[in-house]
Design a protein around this motif. Structure first.
Motif, PDB file in Angstrom:
ATOM      1  N   ASP A 243      77.432 -15.384 -56.376  1.00 30.95           N
ATOM      2  CA  ASP A 243      78.439 -14.145 -56.896  1.00 30.95           C
ATOM      3  C   ASP A 243      78.746 -13.443 -56.404  1.00 30.95           C
ATOM      4  N   ILE A 246      80.799 -14.033 -53.151  1.00 28.66           N
ATOM      5  CA  ILE A 246      82.185 -14.412 -53.470  1.00 28.66           C
ATOM      6  C   ILE A 246      82.664 -13.059 -53.536  1.00 28.66           C
ATOM      7  N   ALA A 247      82.014 -11.720 -54.113  1.00 26.91           N
ATOM      8  CA  ALA A 247      82.496 -10.538 -54.836  1.00 26.91           C
ATOM      9  C   ALA A 247      82.109  -9.686 -53.258  1.00 26.91           C
ATOM     10  N   ASN A 248      82.096  -9.535 -52.326  1.00 25.07           N
ATOM     11  CA  ASN A 248      81.719  -9.026 -51.212  1.00 25.07           C
ATOM     12  C   ASN A 248      83.098  -9.712 -50.405  1.00 25.07           C
ATOM     13  N   LEU A 249      82.826 -11.552 -50.473  1.00 24.83           N
ATOM     14  CA  LEU A 249      84.918 -11.888 -49.928  1.00 24.83           C
ATOM     15  C   LEU A 249      85.813 -11.056 -50.148  1.00 24.83           C
ATOM     16  N   SER A 250      85.684 -11.102 -51.328  1.00 23.26           N
ATOM     17  CA  SER A 250      86.925 -10.466 -52.476  1.00 23.26           C
ATOM     18  C   SER A 250      86.984  -8.736 -51.861  1.00 23.26           C
ATOM     19  N   ALA A 251      85.524  -8.284 -51.972  1.00 27.32           N
ATOM     20  CA  ALA A 251      85.698  -6.954 -51.403  1.00 27.32           C
ATOM     21  C   ALA A 251      86.990  -6.211 -50.408  1.00 27.32           C
ATOM     22  N   ARG A 253      88.222  -8.630 -48.369  1.00 26.84           N
ATOM     23  CA  ARG A 253      89.623  -8.685 -48.211  1.00 26.84           C
ATOM     24  C   ARG A 253      90.818  -8.173 -48.627  1.00 26.84           C
ATOM     25  N   ASP A 254      90.413  -7.124 -49.957  1.00 25.38           N
ATOM     26  CA  ASP A 254      91.252  -6.028 -50.746  1.00 25.38           C
ATOM     27  C   ASP A 254      91.105  -5.383 -49.478  1.00 25.38           C
TER      28      ASP A 254
END
Length: 283
Positions: A243, A246-251, A253-254
């Motif tokens: 979790d 994935i949150a760090n990857l999403s951040a 990516r943004d």
């Protein structure tokens, strides 16, 4: 120490045996592996001196080096078989469930929960080598629950193999390993999957794969027979680690999508401090 028995004759069990036999030339090592080929290879390679399904009554130490989801059953079976002077040590990557399982076993004092932080991406007895464990960390859990006399046998083996002992409670062990070991293997496997999917329509991709890719995806060569059970046995901790990851990857990516170059630079620079942490760990 005169005799040890190893259940699971792959990389870890095999390397323990080769290192122990080098330090104790007269040591008798019996062993068993569910794979007939692995068991035969272990005999040929000198990992074991004799194949046996069960340890002899005068065995000093039994090492359990099988996949994580089989250790509970094998641990209980082994404790039920052994005599009073035999110690059982598991080498598994998860500890909480095992310690809970045998908490009230009448021979609990003859068990030591261990985890050597050592390995490669290769598996099987042919991958074993005597120096795998040299200078590596050996984590021990619930040491106070193991018989004092039997602990001395373990210390004799660990000292001979030049293992550095560290002590943790089982829950702490599983929580930390989810982040520093289990998550890194998942990342490597999924990177490998992503590149394989790209290969389906671009066969030239590996022509551009340099040392960075090779080192990052190296763990994806690890044994699925070992890693699939680990991921389910330590599920709760791994999900928490995933979790956060994935949150760090999403951040990130943004930030890439928004072309936030300065923010990306600052974040990467902050993460660079991991170099100091890793260098300190080598000292």
């Amino acid at each position: 120490m005169k005799k040890i028995h190893i259940i699971g004759l792959g990389l870890l069990g095999g390397s323990f045996s080769l290192a122990a036999r080098r330090k104790f030339p007269e040591l008798i090592v019996t062993g068993y592996d569910i794979s007939e080929k692995n068991q035969k290879d272990a005999e040929i390679l000198g990992i074991i001196t004799e194949a046996k399904n069960q340890p002899d009554s005068d065995t000093d130490i039994v090492l359990l080096a099988t996949p994580a989801d089989s250790l509970g059953r094998i641990l209980e079976e082994t404790l039920n078989q052994i005599g009073e002077e035999t110690l059982v040590i598991d080498l598994g990557s998860t500890k909480s469930k095992l310690c809970q399982l045998v908490e009230n076993h009448p021979k609990r004092k003859q068990y030591l929960a261990g985890h050597p932080i050592a390995g490669t991406e290769y598996s099987g007895p042919k991958a074993a080598f005597a120096d795998l464990l040299d200078g590596k960390v050996m984590i021990l859990c619930e040491l106070e629950k193991t018989d004092l006399y039997l602990k001395e046998k373990a210390y004799q083996l660990f000292e001979a193999l030049n293992l550095k002992l560290r002590f943790m409670d089982p829950e702490e062990h599983d929580r930390h390993l989810a982040f520093v070991s289990h998550l890194s293997h998942i990342s490597s496997f999924m990177l490998g999957k992503t590149v394989l999917q790209k290969m389906e329509d671009d066969q030239n991709i590996f022509d551009m794969a340099g040392s960075g890719f090779a080192s990052t995806v190296r763990l994806a060569k690890s044994s699925p027979a070992m890693w699939a059970p680990i991921l389910t046995e330590n599920k709760e901790n791994i999900l928490a680690a995933l979790d956060g990851y994935i949150a760090n990857l999403s951040a990130i990516r943004d930030k890439i999508a928004s072309s936030e170059k300065e923010s990306i630079y600052q974040e990467l620079a902050e993460i660079n401090q991991i170099r100091d942490i890793l260098d300190l760990g080598k000292g």
